[in-house]
Design an enzyme around this catalytic site. Structure first.
Site, short mmCIF file in Angstrom:
data_model
loop_
_atom_site.label_atom_id
_atom_site.label_comp_id
_atom_site.label_asym_id
_atom_site.label_seq_id
_atom_site.Cartn_x
_atom_site.Cartn_y
_atom_site.Cartn_z
N GLU A 195 0.82 -1.21 0.00
CA GLU A 195 0.00 0.00 0.00
C GLU A 195 0.86 1.26 0.00
OE1 GLU A 195 -3.09 0.03 -0.57
OE2 GLU A 195 -3.90 -1.89 0.09
N ARG B 7 0.50 3.71 -3.26
CA ARG B 7 -0.14 5.01 -3.03
C ARG B 7 0.88 6.12 -2.83
NH1 ARG B 7 -5.90 3.65 -0.12
NH2 ARG B 7 -5.79 1.42 -0.37
N ASP C 7 -4.31 -10.23 -8.38
CA ASP C 7 -4.59 -9.23 -9.43
C ASP C 7 -3.43 -8.43 -10.02
OD1 ASP C 7 -4.44 -7.89 -6.99
OD2 ASP C 7 -6.42 -6.98 -7.09
N GLU D 45 -12.19 -0.51 -10.34
CA GLU D 45 -11.77 -1.46 -11.39
C GLU D 45 -12.68 -1.53 -12.62
OE1 GLU D 45 -11.86 -2.18 -8.11
OE2 GLU D 45 -9.71 -2.24 -7.68
C1 DMJ Z 1 -6.45 0.09 -5.02
O1 DMJ Z 1 -5.70 0.45 -3.92
C2 DMJ Z 1 -5.62 -0.54 -6.09
O2 DMJ Z 1 -6.30 -0.52 -7.29
C3 DMJ Z 1 -5.24 -1.95 -5.78
O3 DMJ Z 1 -4.55 -2.56 -6.83
C4 DMJ Z 1 -6.47 -2.75 -5.49
N1 DMJ Z 1 -7.34 -2.13 -4.55
C5 DMJ Z 1 -7.60 -0.73 -4.58
C6 DMJ Z 1 -8.86 -0.30 -5.28
O4 DMJ Z 1 -9.90 -1.14 -5.27
#
Ligand code: DMJ
Length: 637
Positions: A259, A263, A392, A526
């Protein structure tokens, strides 16, 4: 060794007369001067030149054990073609294989005339003092990142000719609406939660949470680039000022490596590339350095949690047997390669190349990548495979690594297309009603469920379509469209027209959630992300229409008096709000919507890839960036 006196030769003068000695010395000193002068004309790669005329270089920070990722890492330019043993590395050679784009770019820029002057910083002329100092010195040290040169190597202006504003009034109106949503979300965050990580819009206060290890201002960092591309300059300047005076990286606490990377590091990198503000670059590199101890494991696979102060790291308590998670350690590549690019410190690339190498080598069940891996043994811990949560963005970063390398990272390309083949063979399913979806795989048994998170895959498969095998390209584009369609169905089949966290394709369900616990929507991006990519790739107007449906639903069900909030059940219009305005709503959901209603020249895909938090990172055009002489001249003029 003993020197013997030669017969008939004096020890001091070897039998020469004074004038002869003088001539000989003169000749000798001339020869030495000539040889030394010639060093300047040798190509950079010649070892002698490096020894005698060495440049000042940033020494790599050595953290943890070095491993054989060495052969892959980016070296400073003058060493880039040679391995530690002096052997030529074919992998690194391939980085220079493509013809340079810069000549083409020069012509295009020339042809562009005046418009090209706005090429670099259309809205904010923000060249800092230190940048000015280096910009007059292009090529003096090719290991130092030059912002001017980076901009010069872009094919197009980042913000388009007119900030990406569409000429069609209806689309423009929609774009303005999204901008208003961003301003509303931002203003409320600023008013009630300034400096905290996220806004709680119902209780009108801030949320800190436990993902960022004591770091603050997640919504600010996540919003910098969105504010900038939307032209919300007053808000952007407030955000910048906060970073300057309040972003304290010396925090102590449990941070998620993933994270913080996507971010904070991602947000700061994008802000730097878009604005040229050195502040953002310095903060990104400083923070990147603090993440390095997480890689100190026997395999170099990082652990998921790190204390940014002490550098201690550990695995998530809930992760199977102390394992690391594929989507976490597999989602560092883009940012870390850029950290190396900006700092000239190879360690970041070295760390992620090591992960890549291990994943490439390890045996994969049916060609699939399970979600849990032991950072100690380097073996899979469980055979659960998912394109949604836990897996993912690992896949996303493979194809984006390839694209970001200007299509030179062949390992990433191979791994991506092989993985996609395995996914198609094992996970992609068709429902009785004809919807294509990605199931999850548990040791060979399919779970017919698709998470909202997995809906990013429409966009991912779309952007990778063009580089697949020629006979597969159309197929990939079709698959991307089908997945995006299914995800849209998960929205339209709900009462709120927003999609649930997970939807199923069994027990009579088709793209709907069957469990109460899967019915929530937390402002995730998404599905809209896939609309945006599919719009860019096909220009099929339905994607803009679907995006607009989402805007209306967000306005109706998620907008509250003081911001936007997630909802607990998408299947009822008497909504219950979760009181959280996630930072990714500002970073991703609203940015993708804005891009969807903008022209394609706003952050053109020819130049940019988006990290998994929607922070744009530029494609690295090594051949252009490394070109010196002629272009340096043009750049500094
Ligand atoms: C975001 O922080 C990013 O897209 C991450 O890859 C997956 N989750 C959240 C949004 O849903």
């Amino acid at each position: 060794m003993v020197f013997r006196k030669l017969p008939g030769v004096s020890a001091s003068g070897m039998g020469l007369r004074l004038s002869q000695k003088f001539v000989f010395l003169l000749f000798l000193s001339g020869l030495v001067t000539l040889c030394f002068g010639a060093l300047f004309f040798l190509p950079d790669s010649v070892r002698l030149k490096r020894i005698f005329l060495s440049k000042t270089e940033t020494q790599p920070v050595t953290v943890g054990s070095e491993n054989d990722a060495r052969e892959h890492i980016k070296r400073p330019k003058d060493q880039s073609m040679t391995s530690a043993k002096g052997e030529t590395s074919t992998k690194l050679k391939s980085l220079n294989r493509k013809p340079s784009v810069s000549h083409e770019a020069t012509e295009e820029r020339m042809a562009g005339g005046k418009a090209q002057e706005d090429f670099t910083l259309p809205r904010a002329k923000t060249e800092s003092a230190s940048e000015k100092a280096t910009s007059s010195n292009h090529g003096a040290n090719s290991d130092t990142f030059s912002y001017k040169k980076f901009k010069w190597c872009l094919l197009k202006p980042p913000l388009g000719r007119d900030g990406g504003g569409p000429s069609d009034p209806k689309t423009n109106e929609r774009r303005e609406k999204v901008k208003e949503m961003m301003k509303f979300a931002w203003d409320n965050y600023k008013r009630y939660a300034w400096g905290k990580n996220e806004l709680r819009p119902l209780t009108r206060n801030g949320h800190i949470g436990n993902m960022f290890g004591g770091l603050r201002g997640a919504s600010i960092i996540d919003s910098l680039d969105t504010l900038f591309i939307m032209g919300l300059m007053e808000e952007y300047n407030d955000a910048k000022e906060w970073v300057k005076t309040n972003l304290d990286l010396n925090s102590n606490g449990e941070a998620s490596l993933f994270e913080v990377n996507i971010r904070y590091v991602g947000g700061l990198l994008s802000a730097y590339y878009l604005t040229g503000e050195e502040l953002f670059k310095n903060k990104a590199v400083e923070l990147g350095e603090k993440l390095l101890p997480a890689f100190n494991t026997p395999t170099g696979i990082p652990r998921g949690v790190i204390n940014l102060g002490s550098g201690t790291s550990w695995s998530w308590g809930w992760a199977s047997a102390g394992s690391s998670i594929l989507a976490e350690f597999g989602t560092l590549h883009l940012e870390f390669v850029h950290l190396t690019e900006l700092s000239s410190n190879p360690i970041y690339t070295e760390k992620v190349m090591n992960i890549r190498k291990l994943l490439n080598k390890i045996e994969k069940p049916h060609g699939l990548y399970p979600n849990f891996l032991s950072p100690v043994s380097g073996n899979w811990v469980q055979h659960h495979v998912s394109i949604g949560g836990l897996g993912d963005s690992f896949y996303e970063y493979l194809i984006k690594s390839y694209l970001m390398s200007d299509k030179t990272d062949d390992d990433a390309k191979k791994m991506y297309y092989n993985a996609l083949e395995a996914i198609e063979a094992n996970l992609v399913q068709k429902s009785p009603g004809g919807l294509t979806y990605m199931a999850e795989w548990r040791g060979g048994i399919l779970d017919h469920k698709m998470g909202h998170l997995a809906c990013f895959s429409g966009g991912m498969i779309g952007i990778g379509a063009d580089d697949g095998a020629p006979d597969k390209r159309q197929h990939y584009l079709d698959l991307a469209a089908e997945i995006t369609h299914t995800c849209h169905e998960s929205y339209v089949r709900s009462a709120t027209k927003l999609g649930p966290e997970a939807f199923r394709f069994d027990g009579g369900a088709e793209a709907t959630a069957t469990r109460l616990s899967d019915r929530y929507y937390i402002l995730r991006p998404e599905v809209i992300e896939s609309y945006m990519y599919m719009w860019r790739l096909t220009h099929d107007p339905k994607y803009r229409e679907w995006g607009w449906e989402a805007v209306e639903a967000l306005e109706e069900h998620c907008r509250v008096e003081s911001g936007f909030s997630g909802i607990r059940d998408v299947y009822t219009t008497t909504v219950s709000h979760d009181n959280m305005q996630q930072s990714f709503f500002l970073s991703e959901t609203l940015k993708y919507l804005y891009l969807l209603f903008s022209n394609d020249d706003l952050l053109p895909l020819e130049d940019w890839v988006f990290n998994t938090e929607a922070h744009p990172l530029p494609i690295i055009r090594k051949s252009c960036l490394q070109e010196e002489a002629t272009q340096d001249k043009t750049v500094s003029e």
